[in-house]
Design a protein around this motif. Sequence first.
Motif, PDB file in Angstrom:
ATOM      1  N   UNK A   1      16.422  -2.173   2.985  1.00  0.00           N
ATOM      2  CA  UNK A   1      15.387  -3.041   2.432  1.00  0.00           C
ATOM      3  C   UNK A   1      14.938  -4.101   3.434  1.00  0.00           C
ATOM      4  N   UNK A   2      15.880  -4.672   4.183  1.00  0.00           N
ATOM      5  CA  UNK A   2      15.521  -5.711   5.156  1.00  0.00           C
ATOM      6  C   UNK A   2      14.595  -5.154   6.244  1.00  0.00           C
TER       7      UNK A   2
ATOM      8  N   UNK B   1      20.816 -12.400   0.699  1.00  0.00           N
ATOM      9  CA  UNK B   1      20.070 -12.589   1.939  1.00  0.00           C
ATOM     10  C   UNK B   1      18.767 -11.804   1.917  1.00  0.00           C
ATOM     11  N   UNK B   2      18.789 -10.609   1.337  1.00  0.00           N
ATOM     12  CA  UNK B   2      17.567  -9.815   1.248  1.00  0.00           C
ATOM     13  C   UNK B   2      16.482 -10.533   0.474  1.00  0.00           C
ATOM     14  N   UNK B   3      16.863 -11.139  -0.644  1.00  0.00           N
ATOM     15  CA  UNK B   3      15.894 -11.914  -1.417  1.00  0.00           C
ATOM     16  C   UNK B   3      15.385 -13.119  -0.650  1.00  0.00           C
ATOM     17  N   UNK B   4      16.288 -13.773   0.069  1.00  0.00           N
ATOM     18  CA  UNK B   4      15.906 -14.928   0.892  1.00  0.00           C
ATOM     19  C   UNK B   4      14.942 -14.523   1.997  1.00  0.00           C
ATOM     20  N   UNK B   5      15.263 -13.428   2.696  1.00  0.00           N
ATOM     21  CA  UNK B   5      14.398 -12.952   3.769  1.00  0.00           C
ATOM     22  C   UNK B   5      13.024 -12.577   3.235  1.00  0.00           C
ATOM     23  N   UNK B   6      12.992 -11.958   2.074  1.00  0.00           N
ATOM     24  CA  UNK B   6      11.734 -11.532   1.471  1.00  0.00           C
ATOM     25  C   UNK B   6      10.819 -12.716   1.185  1.00  0.00           C
ATOM     26  N   UNK B   7      11.348 -13.762   0.574  1.00  0.00           N
ATOM     27  CA  UNK B   7      10.497 -14.906   0.222  1.00  0.00           C
ATOM     28  C   UNK B   7      10.081 -15.667   1.474  1.00  0.00           C
TER      29      UNK B   7
ATOM     30  N   UNK C   1      -1.179 -24.405  -0.543  1.00  0.00           N
ATOM     31  CA  UNK C   1      -0.107 -23.410  -0.509  1.00  0.00           C
ATOM     32  C   UNK C   1       1.258 -24.094  -0.407  1.00  0.00           C
ATOM     33  N   UNK C   2       1.338 -25.125   0.418  1.00  0.00           N
ATOM     34  CA  UNK C   2       2.588 -25.859   0.610  1.00  0.00           C
ATOM     35  C   UNK C   2       3.054 -26.485  -0.709  1.00  0.00           C
ATOM     36  N   UNK C   3       2.127 -27.135  -1.403  1.00  0.00           N
ATOM     37  CA  UNK C   3       2.443 -27.776  -2.682  1.00  0.00           C
ATOM     38  C   UNK C   3       2.834 -26.730  -3.724  1.00  0.00           C
ATOM     39  N   UNK C   4       2.053 -25.658  -3.802  1.00  0.00           N
ATOM     40  CA  UNK C   4       2.331 -24.615  -4.779  1.00  0.00           C
ATOM     41  C   UNK C   4       3.662 -23.928  -4.496  1.00  0.00           C
ATOM     42  N   UNK C   5       3.929 -23.660  -3.219  1.00  0.00           N
ATOM     43  CA  UNK C   5       5.188 -23.035  -2.855  1.00  0.00           C
ATOM     44  C   UNK C   5       6.384 -23.909  -3.188  1.00  0.00           C
ATOM     45  N   UNK C   6       6.241 -25.219  -2.979  1.00  0.00           N
ATOM     46  CA  UNK C   6       7.324 -26.153  -3.298  1.00  0.00           C
ATOM     47  C   UNK C   6       7.592 -26.171  -4.789  1.00  0.00           C
ATOM     48  N   UNK C   7       6.527 -26.173  -5.593  1.00  0.00           N
ATOM     49  CA  UNK C   7       6.711 -26.178  -7.047  1.00  0.00           C
ATOM     50  C   UNK C   7       7.379 -24.885  -7.509  1.00  0.00           C
ATOM     51  N   UNK C   8       7.047 -23.786  -6.865  1.00  0.00           N
ATOM     52  CA  UNK C   8       7.630 -22.491  -7.215  1.00  0.00           C
ATOM     53  C   UNK C   8       9.121 -22.447  -6.870  1.00  0.00           C
ATOM     54  N   UNK C   9       9.465 -22.841  -5.640  1.00  0.00           N
ATOM     55  CA  UNK C   9      10.854 -22.769  -5.206  1.00  0.00           C
ATOM     56  C   UNK C   9      11.715 -23.796  -5.935  1.00  0.00           C
ATOM     57  N   UNK C  10      11.166 -24.977  -6.189  1.00  0.00           N
ATOM     58  CA  UNK C  10      11.921 -25.975  -6.939  1.00  0.00           C
ATOM     59  C   UNK C  10      12.238 -25.510  -8.346  1.00  0.00           C
ATOM     60  N   UNK C  11      11.272 -24.872  -8.974  1.00  0.00           N
ATOM     61  CA  UNK C  11      11.490 -24.331 -10.315  1.00  0.00           C
ATOM     62  C   UNK C  11      12.562 -23.248 -10.272  1.00  0.00           C
TER      63      UNK C  11
ATOM     64  N   UNK D   1      12.480  -7.126 -11.257  1.00  0.00           N
ATOM     65  CA  UNK D   1      13.795  -7.728 -11.027  1.00  0.00           C
ATOM     66  C   UNK D   1      13.800  -8.369  -9.645  1.00  0.00           C
ATOM     67  N   UNK D   2      14.036  -9.678  -9.603  1.00  0.00           N
ATOM     68  CA  UNK D   2      13.933 -10.435  -8.364  1.00  0.00           C
ATOM     69  C   UNK D   2      15.246 -11.150  -8.070  1.00  0.00           C
ATOM     70  N   UNK D   3      15.421 -11.523  -6.800  1.00  0.00           N
ATOM     71  CA  UNK D   3      16.584 -12.325  -6.430  1.00  0.00           C
ATOM     72  C   UNK D   3      16.393 -13.782  -6.834  1.00  0.00           C
ATOM     73  N   UNK D   4      15.137 -14.212  -6.954  1.00  0.00           N
ATOM     74  CA  UNK D   4      14.816 -15.563  -7.383  1.00  0.00           C
ATOM     75  C   UNK D   4      14.120 -15.513  -8.731  1.00  0.00           C
ATOM     76  N   UNK D   5      14.160 -16.635  -9.452  1.00  0.00           N
ATOM     77  CA  UNK D   5      13.407 -16.747 -10.696  1.00  0.00           C
ATOM     78  C   UNK D   5      11.935 -16.943 -10.350  1.00  0.00           C
ATOM     79  N   UNK D   6      11.077 -16.058 -10.830  1.00  0.00           N
ATOM     80  CA  UNK D   6       9.646 -16.137 -10.550  1.00  0.00           C
ATOM     81  C   UNK D   6       8.938 -16.752 -11.756  1.00  0.00           C
ATOM     82  N   UNK D   7       8.579 -18.031 -11.655  1.00  0.00           N
ATOM     83  CA  UNK D   7       7.797 -18.672 -12.707  1.00  0.00           C
ATOM     84  C   UNK D   7       6.340 -18.236 -12.572  1.00  0.00           C
ATOM     85  N   UNK D   8       5.686 -18.038 -13.711  1.00  0.00           N
ATOM     86  CA  UNK D   8       4.306 -17.584 -13.662  1.00  0.00           C
ATOM     87  C   UNK D   8       3.355 -18.764 -13.446  1.00  0.00           C
TER      88      UNK D   8
END
Length: 206
Positions: A28-29, A80-86, A119-129, A145-152
């Motif tokens: 996957x990596x 790590x795969x999920x981290x690398x992906x994001x 993008x920076x602001x939106x990405x921060x809100x996504x990762x913080x959530x 199915x994701x390694x991180x929680x994906x808020x809509x």
Amino acid sequence: MLDAAARKLIDPPLNRLGKALAGLGIRADQVTLAGLALGLLAAGMIWVGLFTLALAPLLISRMADGLDGAVARATEKTDFGGYLDIAADFLFYGAVPLAFVLNDPAGNGAAGAFLLAAFYFNGTSFLGYAILAEKHAMQTDAQGIKSLYFSNGLLEGTETIVFFVALCLFPTYFAPMAWAFGALCYATATLRIFAARRVFTHRKDL
């Protein structure tokens, strides 16, 4: 907003292809990095003015972005795969607007800076959530199915790819489209913060 519906269409063929690639020993990596390389190639082509030609590596890179998860599901998912992906996703999302700015700094500079800040602001809100959701053991599979929680939100990956395609097809309209899309990114992040306030204000540490 469209990601959940898009996943229902693209996940079955991606899962079949992911199993086939996994059977060939592809990890996957490796798919993640190949997708990133194609995305950066598309950005480089945009930089030098090959807007329409850039669509091919851009779209293939986004297919790889979904395919890496399918390969991981067919083999082994790792943190790590999920981290690398994001991380690869965020680099790609920033590289495309930057390429348009570098192609025409005078005409696209202000709008491009506004879009990148959005993008920076939106990405921060996504990762913080996602961090808070992980802390409270929240789960969702609405977007796969994701390694991180994906808020809509109003704008997600599907809308962003459609936006990038539109930019490549109509590059002379980059500035007005960037201002409009950036404003929607700010709205998405703001709504996500209100959602986080509603969900997490009264939750206690686990």
